[in-house]
Design a protein around this motif. Structure first.
Motif, PDB file in Angstrom:
ATOM      1  N   LEU A 166      -5.958   1.140  -4.772  1.00  0.00           N
ATOM      2  CA  LEU A 166      -6.509  -0.242  -3.765  1.00  0.00           C
ATOM      3  C   LEU A 166      -5.940   0.044  -2.494  1.00  0.00           C
ATOM      4  O   LEU A 166      -6.527   0.097  -1.556  1.00  0.00           O
ATOM      5  N   LEU A 167      -4.203   0.424  -2.250  1.00  0.00           N
ATOM      6  CA  LEU A 167      -4.024   0.431  -0.945  1.00  0.00           C
ATOM      7  C   LEU A 167      -4.131   1.712  -0.279  1.00  0.00           C
ATOM      8  O   LEU A 167      -3.880   1.996   0.782  1.00  0.00           O
ATOM      9  N   GLN A 168      -4.514   2.659  -1.067  1.00  0.00           N
ATOM     10  CA  GLN A 168      -4.948   4.186  -0.619  1.00  0.00           C
ATOM     11  C   GLN A 168      -3.483   4.780  -0.319  1.00  0.00           C
ATOM     12  O   GLN A 168      -3.364   5.531   0.642  1.00  0.00           O
ATOM     13  N   THR A 169      -2.555   4.478  -1.185  1.00  0.00           N
ATOM     14  CA  THR A 169      -1.095   5.152  -0.880  1.00  0.00           C
ATOM     15  C   THR A 169      -0.554   5.865  -1.968  1.00  0.00           C
ATOM     16  O   THR A 169       0.325   5.771  -2.825  1.00  0.00           O
ATOM     17  N   SER A 170      -1.557   6.770  -2.495  1.00  0.00           N
ATOM     18  CA  SER A 170      -1.484   7.796  -3.804  1.00  0.00           C
ATOM     19  C   SER A 170      -0.185   8.489  -3.428  1.00  0.00           C
ATOM     20  O   SER A 170       0.315   8.998  -2.481  1.00  0.00           O
ATOM     21  N   GLY A 171       0.672   8.535  -4.714  1.00  0.00           N
ATOM     22  CA  GLY A 171       1.901   9.317  -4.657  1.00  0.00           C
ATOM     23  C   GLY A 171       2.979   8.314  -4.384  1.00  0.00           C
ATOM     24  O   GLY A 171       4.267   8.754  -4.480  1.00  0.00           O
ATOM     25  N   PHE A 172       2.550   7.126  -4.059  1.00  0.00           N
ATOM     26  CA  PHE A 172       4.006   6.000  -4.082  1.00  0.00           C
ATOM     27  C   PHE A 172       4.443   5.499  -5.156  1.00  0.00           C
ATOM     28  O   PHE A 172       3.813   4.815  -5.844  1.00  0.00           O
ATOM     29  N   ALA A 173       5.799   5.899  -5.464  1.00  0.00           N
ATOM     30  CA  ALA A 173       6.368   5.498  -6.679  1.00  0.00           C
ATOM     31  C   ALA A 173       6.800   3.930  -6.556  1.00  0.00           C
ATOM     32  O   ALA A 173       8.057   3.979  -5.987  1.00  0.00           O
ATOM     33  N   TRP A 174       6.191   2.959  -6.847  1.00  0.00           N
ATOM     34  CA  TRP A 174       6.661   1.475  -6.672  1.00  0.00           C
ATOM     35  C   TRP A 174       7.974   1.328  -7.521  1.00  0.00           C
ATOM     36  O   TRP A 174       8.845   0.788  -7.075  1.00  0.00           O
ATOM     37  N   LEU A 175       7.994   1.682  -8.879  1.00  0.00           N
ATOM     38  CA  LEU A 175       9.038   1.605  -9.814  1.00  0.00           C
ATOM     39  C   LEU A 175      10.457   2.281  -9.330  1.00  0.00           C
ATOM     40  O   LEU A 175      11.240   2.142  -9.808  1.00  0.00           O
ATOM     41  N   ILE A 176      10.134   3.137  -8.317  1.00  0.00           N
ATOM     42  CA  ILE A 176      11.138   4.074  -8.111  1.00  0.00           C
ATOM     43  C   ILE A 176      11.688   3.659  -6.707  1.00  0.00           C
ATOM     44  O   ILE A 176      12.942   3.405  -6.452  1.00  0.00           O
ATOM     45  N   GLU A 177      10.745   3.201  -5.677  1.00  0.00           N
ATOM     46  CA  GLU A 177      11.064   2.924  -4.626  1.00  0.00           C
ATOM     47  C   GLU A 177      11.772   1.465  -4.501  1.00  0.00           C
ATOM     48  O   GLU A 177      12.580   0.995  -3.728  1.00  0.00           O
ATOM     49  N   TYR A 178      10.735   0.529  -5.093  1.00  0.00           N
ATOM     50  CA  TYR A 178      11.189  -1.107  -5.198  1.00  0.00           C
ATOM     51  C   TYR A 178      11.267  -1.631  -6.611  1.00  0.00           C
ATOM     52  O   TYR A 178      10.413  -2.367  -7.200  1.00  0.00           O
ATOM     53  N   PRO A 179      12.360  -0.988  -7.389  1.00  0.00           N
ATOM     54  CA  PRO A 179      12.412  -1.301  -8.774  1.00  0.00           C
ATOM     55  C   PRO A 179      12.500  -2.731  -9.031  1.00  0.00           C
ATOM     56  O   PRO A 179      11.904  -3.265  -9.860  1.00  0.00           O
ATOM     57  N   LEU A 180      13.568  -3.277  -8.381  1.00  0.00           N
ATOM     58  CA  LEU A 180      14.076  -4.639  -8.958  1.00  0.00           C
ATOM     59  C   LEU A 180      12.828  -5.827  -8.280  1.00  0.00           C
ATOM     60  O   LEU A 180      12.611  -6.652  -8.727  1.00  0.00           O
ATOM     61  N   VAL A 181      12.388  -5.276  -6.802  1.00  0.00           N
ATOM     62  CA  VAL A 181      11.436  -6.046  -6.493  1.00  0.00           C
ATOM     63  C   VAL A 181       9.975  -6.156  -7.503  1.00  0.00           C
ATOM     64  O   VAL A 181       9.459  -7.170  -7.676  1.00  0.00           O
TER      65      VAL A 181
END
Lengths: 312, 470
Positions: A166-181
């Protein structure tokens, strides 16, 4: 049941058929023996499933018992070593800190505010629309954790996740970059339904006449909320906050999404206990931390109950 | 009020009396002949294998070959046997917790698959017993033992006693994608002789868009895979084993550990590898999928990877063109001759096996089923067309010639291999190593991570006496 309520037995004399030297002191007029017999099954269940495990936990907590190895066969009593170790362990501190942040943002603030806003705005919606929104919110609450976890993994996946598409941010690891959030937002999404339901009921108890009066004297929305609505639902707010705080504090579902990682950044207390006791095999230490957690639970409960009593 | 106090006192007393039995394993059934004459027998096999998922070949073999064949054979002898298969398809650590709890409570399957490194801690806990104690002396008479090399038997032994029958062995190599190598101008027949040459190849691969040059297992999420397909093979390449049997010492904060962590730092600091993947909860599966999709250049794995992961038909991340595209080469020591025993190339071997549950109702029949599963015929049936180093030398010599991968592992890799120490404390050391790599991957300097690792080892061993450090 209906028959019994007709006569408040405490104020009745003992039945004539069974004259007694002393008037019955118990409300139901059962007598001590029968009363005890009635309570016994419940007490037995509580003893077996609550008291005994609690004492067992205390006992394990003072040993060096492990899941495997020599200490599994011959655990030794180590006294308060486990507690000393936990209180001095930076990993435990970190975990406790993460848990408090998690509870504060996802339950106390997130679920509370979102639940209240939903309840308030829904009351003005058309019934059809309202039911649709309510069902959707409820669905998030009803679906089993394992399925929900899978859905969220699919949503946040790094390579093919829905969010990244949706955001066209392929490859962005949400669970690694912002795990707590991520797990905070997850928990808000997951648990808001309860607050919404509770506040819906609470808001119905605000007398419409008072709202009308407030409108007539030209009170702003915020003023109405603060001076008319809030005094009526104060008790509900505290009860709700108490319940969701405790649930969130003990919630294990985030484990299914992050397993406490990356590098312990979402290792909230329940996950920490699982990782040390079950995966790491340190049962004794895990039991000690569990007890500490129980004490914190009690402190939270007492704190809210005090607050509840004062405000009344 | 006084009554309440009394009630609490009584309850506490009762509970404490009951808790007195923590740990003390209940009196085991010692009659090895129990149930031997039964005509109706139920046996259960547990393994971390599931049809269509993890270790599918093993699961299918148990369901489609072992169970029907064994049941038929027993029927001929007039015994009505029912064999059930308890399949799992989870991370090894989760499987371990599950069977530890099963065995602890005296429940669980009759035949249980176990990784060799768990044998020590399970034996010390009293969850498993030497085979002779469960079954009796008939165990010694089994003709299969002479087909299984001592080094492989050691995988399922503890304090020189056999606790189970091993299920084969393995070796670690570097797998690489030949197509990517060709694109980067690297030789298709790649044979690096030092860590530097591995890094050079990785740097050459860095030029290709969308490709991770080398993925080196790290971090705690991958569990033992990090230790066995990462730290330990590198460590033996520096000339030291994690545990020195002669001196009785573990590697602490030594130059060797720092060298290994330094290699990690280079790989992930230069972004030759993807550090994010090593932190993901499903990182290992992802590394499999990415290698299969042709986006990882080099991967250190065991032969398991070849036969169960990228296997063209049954693998969890199948590669239809595996045989043409995937190359394998021995892992070089840090520098030529710097490995243990002054080797130029190194590897680590391990392997699991199957144990008998001491609480089984039918020890004799369970042993019969276990030997049936480890017979030459059953072993040949298990490997099918695949490549795998089995526990049996007679089977190996029969199929060795047919498969390049198997003969490569058997002839070139296993002779160089080192084994993990069969000590109960090893899994805790392993976790400390995993944490050290995770620290480096997430940016901590190797010296600092090694110092932290030393502290964790001291905590596990209860002191610094048996730790080498410099």
């Amino acid at each position: 049941m209906a028959q019994k309520t007709e006569l408040p037995p405490a104020e009745q004399p003992a039945p004539a058929a069974k004259p007694r030297s002393k008037p019955a002191t118990d409300v139901a007029g059962l007598g001590r023996g029968r009363a005890a017999a009635f309570v016994a099954p419940a007490m037995a269940l509580i003893a077996v499933f609550l008291v005994f495990p609690a004492l067992w936990t205390i006992y394990i907590g003072i040993t060096n018992y492990r899941l495997t190895g020599v200490q599994a066969r011959e655990p030794e009593v180590v006294g308060v070593d486990n507690y000393v170790r936990a209180l001095g362990d930076p990993t435990f501190h970190n975990s406790l800190f993460l848990t408090l942040i998690f509870v504060l943002f996802s339950a106390v603030i997130g679920q509370n505010l979102l639940g209240f806003s939903l309840a308030r705005s829904l009351s003005t919606l058309r019934p059809v629309l309202r039911r649709v929104v309510e069902s959707l919110v409820l669905l998030a609450w009803i679906i089993p954790s394992s399925i929900v976890a899978f859905l969220w993994l699919a949503l946040l996946d790094r390579d093919a996740g829905t969010l990244n598409v949706l955001l066209q941010t392929s490859g962005f690891a949400w669970l690694i970059e912002y795990p707590l959030v991520s797990i905070i937002i997850f928990n808000i999404w997951r648990g808001t339904a309860f607050s919404m339901l509770l506040y819906s009921a609470a808001l119905a108890s605000v007398p419409p006449s008072q709202l009308e009066t407030a409108r007539l004297v030209g009170a702003s929305r915020w003023q109405t909320l603060r001076d008319v609505v809030f005094p009526h639902i104060r008790g509900h707010v505290l009860t709700n906050t108490l319940l969701i705080s405790l649930w969130t504090f003990n919630d294990f579902t985030p484990f299914l999404i992050t397993a406490g990682g990356p590098n312990g950044r979402t290792e909230i207390l329940p996950v920490y206990i699982y990782n040390t006791a079950i995966t790491g095999g340190q049962m004794g230490y895990g039991a000690a931390v569990s007890l500490i957690m129980l004490v914190i639970n009690l402190i939270i409960a007492v704190f809210y109950l005090r607050l509840l009593r004062e405000r009344r | 009020m006084r009554r309440t106090v009394r009630l609490i006192a009584v309850t506490t007393g009762l509970a404490l009396a009951a808790t007195g039995c923590l740990g003390g394993t209940s009196e085991e059934q010692t009659d090895t002949e129990r149930g031997a004459e039964a005509t109706e027998v139920t046996l259960t096999i547990a393994a971390n294998a599931v049809s269509g998922g993890k270790n599918a070949e093993e699961a299918d073999w148990i369901e489609n070959y072992v169970i029907p064949e064994f049941v038929a054979a027993q029927e001929a002898e007039g015994v009505d046997v029912t064999v059930e298969f308890q399949s799992s398809g989870v991370d090894d650590e989760d499987y371990k917790s599950k069977i530890a709890l099963d065995l602890r409570t005296g429940s669980g399957a009759d035949i249980v698959s176990l990784d060799g490194i768990w044998v020590g801690e399970f034996a010390e806990a009293g969850y498993i017993l030497p085979l002779t104690e469960v079954v009796g002396d008939t165990v010694e008479e089994w003709d299969g033992w002479e087909q299984i090399p001592d080094a492989v038997q050691a995988n399922m032994s503890f304090n020189d006693e056999r606790y189970g029958v091993p299920a084969g062995s393995d070796g670690r190599v570097l797998f690489y994608n030949k197509e990517l190598f060709a694109q980067a101008g690297l030789p298709e027949d790649w044979q690096p002789t030092s860590w530097t040459e591995i890094l050079d190849a990785a740097r050459a691969l860095q030029g290709i868009d969308g490709v991770t040059p080398i993925q080196l297992n790290a971090g705690t999420a991958m569990g033992e895979a990090t230790t066995m397909q990462g730290v330990l093979p590198l460590l033996v390449g520096t000339g030291e084993r994690i545990y020195d049997e002669d001196g009785g010492t573990w590697q602490g904060n030594t130059q060797n550990i720092r060298d290994v962590l330094g290699f990690y730092q280079t790989v992930y600091g230069e972004e030759l590898g993807d550090p994010t993947l090593q932190q993901e909860a499903q990182g290992r599966d992802k590394s499999f999928a990415e290698f299969a999709a042709g986006t990882i250049g080099i991967l250190m794995e065991g032969d398991y990877f070849w036969r169960s992961v990228i296997e063209p038909t049954q693998g969890v991340a199948p590669m239809a063109n595996r045989d043409e595209v995937v190359g394998f080469t021995r892992l070089p020591a840090m520098e030529p001759g710097s490995g243990i025993e002054e080797q130029d190339f190194v590897s680590m071997s391990g392997g699991g096996g199957r144990v008998l549950n001491p609480a089984t109702e039918f020890p004799q029949q369970a042993w019969e089923l276990l030997t049936f599963m480890n017979s030459a015929d059953a072993t040949i049936e298990l490997i099918g067309d695949g490549a795998r180093l089995t526990q049996r030398e007679d089977v190996n010599s029969e199929i060795l010639a047919d498969d390049p991968m198997l003969s490569f592992i058997a002839e070139e890799v296993v002779p160089l291999s080192a084994y993990r120490p069969g000590l109960a404390v090893y899994p805790q050391i392993s976790v400390a190593l995993q944490q050290a790599t995770l620290d480096v991957v997430t940016g901590m300097p190797p010296e600092e991570a090694a110092a932290k690792y030393q502290q964790a080892v001291e905590a596990a061993l209860g002191g610094a006496d048996d730790i080498a450090s410099d």
